[in-house]
Scaffold this active site. Structure first.
Site, PDB file in Angstrom:
ATOM      1  N   GLY A 191       0.836  -1.189   0.000  1.00 34.02           N
ATOM      2  CA  GLY A 191       0.000   0.000   0.000  1.00 34.02           C
ATOM      3  C   GLY A 191       0.868   1.235   0.000  1.00 34.02           C
ATOM      4  O   GLY A 191       2.055   1.168   0.358  1.00 34.02           O
ATOM      5  N   GLN A 195       3.455   9.906   0.910  1.00 32.85           N
ATOM      6  CA  GLN A 195       4.732   9.183   0.973  1.00 32.85           C
ATOM      7  C   GLN A 195       5.624   9.453  -0.234  1.00 32.85           C
ATOM      8  O   GLN A 195       6.826   9.178  -0.194  1.00 32.85           O
ATOM      9  CB  GLN A 195       4.491   7.668   1.115  1.00 32.85           C
ATOM     10  CG  GLN A 195       3.831   7.292   2.435  1.00 32.85           C
ATOM     11  CD  GLN A 195       3.617   5.801   2.525  1.00 32.85           C
ATOM     12  OE1 GLN A 195       2.613   5.289   2.051  1.00 32.85           O
ATOM     13  NE2 GLN A 195       4.569   5.087   3.103  1.00 32.85           N
ATOM     14  N   CYS A 223       6.024  -0.249   7.193  1.00 32.91           N
ATOM     15  CA  CYS A 223       5.678   0.924   6.392  1.00 32.91           C
ATOM     16  C   CYS A 223       6.882   1.303   5.529  1.00 32.91           C
ATOM     17  O   CYS A 223       8.012   1.318   6.030  1.00 32.91           O
ATOM     18  CB  CYS A 223       5.318   2.082   7.321  1.00 32.91           C
ATOM     19  SG  CYS A 223       4.911   3.603   6.458  1.00 32.91           S
ATOM     20  N   LEU A 224       6.644   1.584   4.261  1.00 33.28           N
ATOM     21  CA  LEU A 224       7.752   1.946   3.371  1.00 33.28           C
ATOM     22  C   LEU A 224       8.431   3.241   3.805  1.00 33.28           C
ATOM     23  O   LEU A 224       9.573   3.486   3.450  1.00 33.28           O
ATOM     24  CB  LEU A 224       7.256   2.068   1.922  1.00 33.28           C
ATOM     25  CG  LEU A 224       6.754   0.771   1.279  1.00 33.28           C
ATOM     26  CD1 LEU A 224       6.235   1.037  -0.126  1.00 33.28           C
ATOM     27  CD2 LEU A 224       7.855  -0.280   1.247  1.00 33.28           C
ATOM     28  N   HIS A 237      -4.177   1.706   7.911  1.00 36.28           N
ATOM     29  CA  HIS A 237      -2.785   2.160   7.898  1.00 36.28           C
ATOM     30  C   HIS A 237      -2.606   3.286   6.872  1.00 36.28           C
ATOM     31  O   HIS A 237      -2.033   4.332   7.190  1.00 36.28           O
ATOM     32  CB  HIS A 237      -1.856   0.978   7.577  1.00 36.28           C
ATOM     33  CG  HIS A 237      -0.410   1.352   7.463  1.00 36.28           C
ATOM     34  ND1 HIS A 237       0.532   0.950   8.390  1.00 36.28           N
ATOM     35  CD2 HIS A 237       0.259   2.100   6.545  1.00 36.28           C
ATOM     36  CE1 HIS A 237       1.714   1.446   8.041  1.00 36.28           C
ATOM     37  NE2 HIS A 237       1.579   2.143   6.928  1.00 36.28           N
ATOM     38  N   GLU A 238      -3.115   3.093   5.666  1.00 35.44           N
ATOM     39  CA  GLU A 238      -2.934   4.102   4.607  1.00 35.44           C
ATOM     40  C   GLU A 238      -3.719   5.372   4.912  1.00 35.44           C
ATOM     41  O   GLU A 238      -3.254   6.473   4.659  1.00 35.44           O
ATOM     42  CB  GLU A 238      -3.338   3.539   3.236  1.00 35.44           C
ATOM     43  CG  GLU A 238      -2.503   2.360   2.741  1.00 35.44           C
ATOM     44  CD  GLU A 238      -1.000   2.555   2.873  1.00 35.44           C
ATOM     45  OE1 GLU A 238      -0.519   3.707   2.756  1.00 35.44           O
ATOM     46  OE2 GLU A 238      -0.296   1.564   3.119  1.00 35.44           O
ATOM     47  N   HIS A 243      -1.960   7.780   7.129  1.00 36.28           N
ATOM     48  CA  HIS A 243      -0.982   8.632   6.430  1.00 36.28           C
ATOM     49  C   HIS A 243      -1.638   9.936   5.962  1.00 36.28           C
ATOM     50  O   HIS A 243      -1.030  10.997   6.013  1.00 36.28           O
ATOM     51  CB  HIS A 243      -0.425   7.912   5.196  1.00 36.28           C
ATOM     52  CG  HIS A 243       0.692   6.962   5.484  1.00 36.28           C
ATOM     53  ND1 HIS A 243       1.887   7.356   6.028  1.00 36.28           N
ATOM     54  CD2 HIS A 243       0.806   5.624   5.293  1.00 36.28           C
ATOM     55  CE1 HIS A 243       2.686   6.304   6.153  1.00 36.28           C
ATOM     56  NE2 HIS A 243       2.048   5.238   5.725  1.00 36.28           N
TER      57      HIS A 243
END
Ligand code: CO
Length: 172
Positions: free
Chosen positions: A45, A50, A95-96, A137-138, A141
């Site tokens: 995701g 990001q 997380c990236l 989670h997304e 952000h």
């Protein structure tokens, strides 16, 4: 085009994103680039913030049984809102934007979300288990928050120490 993913503690990750009003070529390029970037970085995701774009845009791609992440089955969500949540589940997240770190997070087990697709059409989706985790989670952000904010004080301290070390070795 693969874009650069910004990482914690970059302050941009703390900014709240704004709604998209134009469902135009700019948005479509962003979505296509986000997909390429997510695949290149081996994520499931990605939120627009990001890659440094402060817009309420996210994508989610849960691998299928063949471990593939098709573009056609990738969820593209614009201006998403959670309209219902219930239950609780624990899941080890990563997380990236926080590379090299995974930790268990508590989230709702089941959610309903409303959002728009890349053409501005309204969509509704029900999600549970891992998909519900990914959505929450997304969406966090887009609010300017990261999953590490959910850690206990002790775990957070441990994370900060390990993360600093990890990022240093990455730069060498
Ligand atoms: Co993330």
């Amino acid at each position: 085009m693969i874009r650069e993913i910004i990482t914690y503690p970059n302050k941009l990750l703390r900014e709240k994103s704004v709604d998209v009003e134009l469902f135009d070529e700019h948005l479509h390029t962003l979505l296509d680039d986000m997909y390429e970037t997510m695949i290149a970085y081996k994520g499931v995701g990605l939120a627009a913030i990001q890659v440094g774009i402060k817009e309420n845009v996210l994508i989610i791609s849960v691998p299928n049984e063949e471990d593939e992440q098709d573009k056609e089955s990738t969820i593209e969500a614009i201006n998403p809102i959670i309209t219902h949540k219930d239950g609780l589940q624990l899941f080890v997240e990563g997380c990236l934007s926080v590379p090299g770190f995974n930790e268990e997070v508590k989230r709702a087990e089941h959610i309903v979300v409303e959002y728009q697709d890349r053409f501005g059409n309204k969509q509704t989706m029900e999600a549970d288990e891992f998909l519900a985790v990914a959505w929450q989670h997304e969406m966090e952000h887009l609010e300017g928050h990261l999953f590490i904010e959910k850690l206990s004080l002790n775990k957070r301290k441990k994370f900060e120490k390990e993360y600093k070390k990890f990022m240093k070795t990455k730069k060498l």
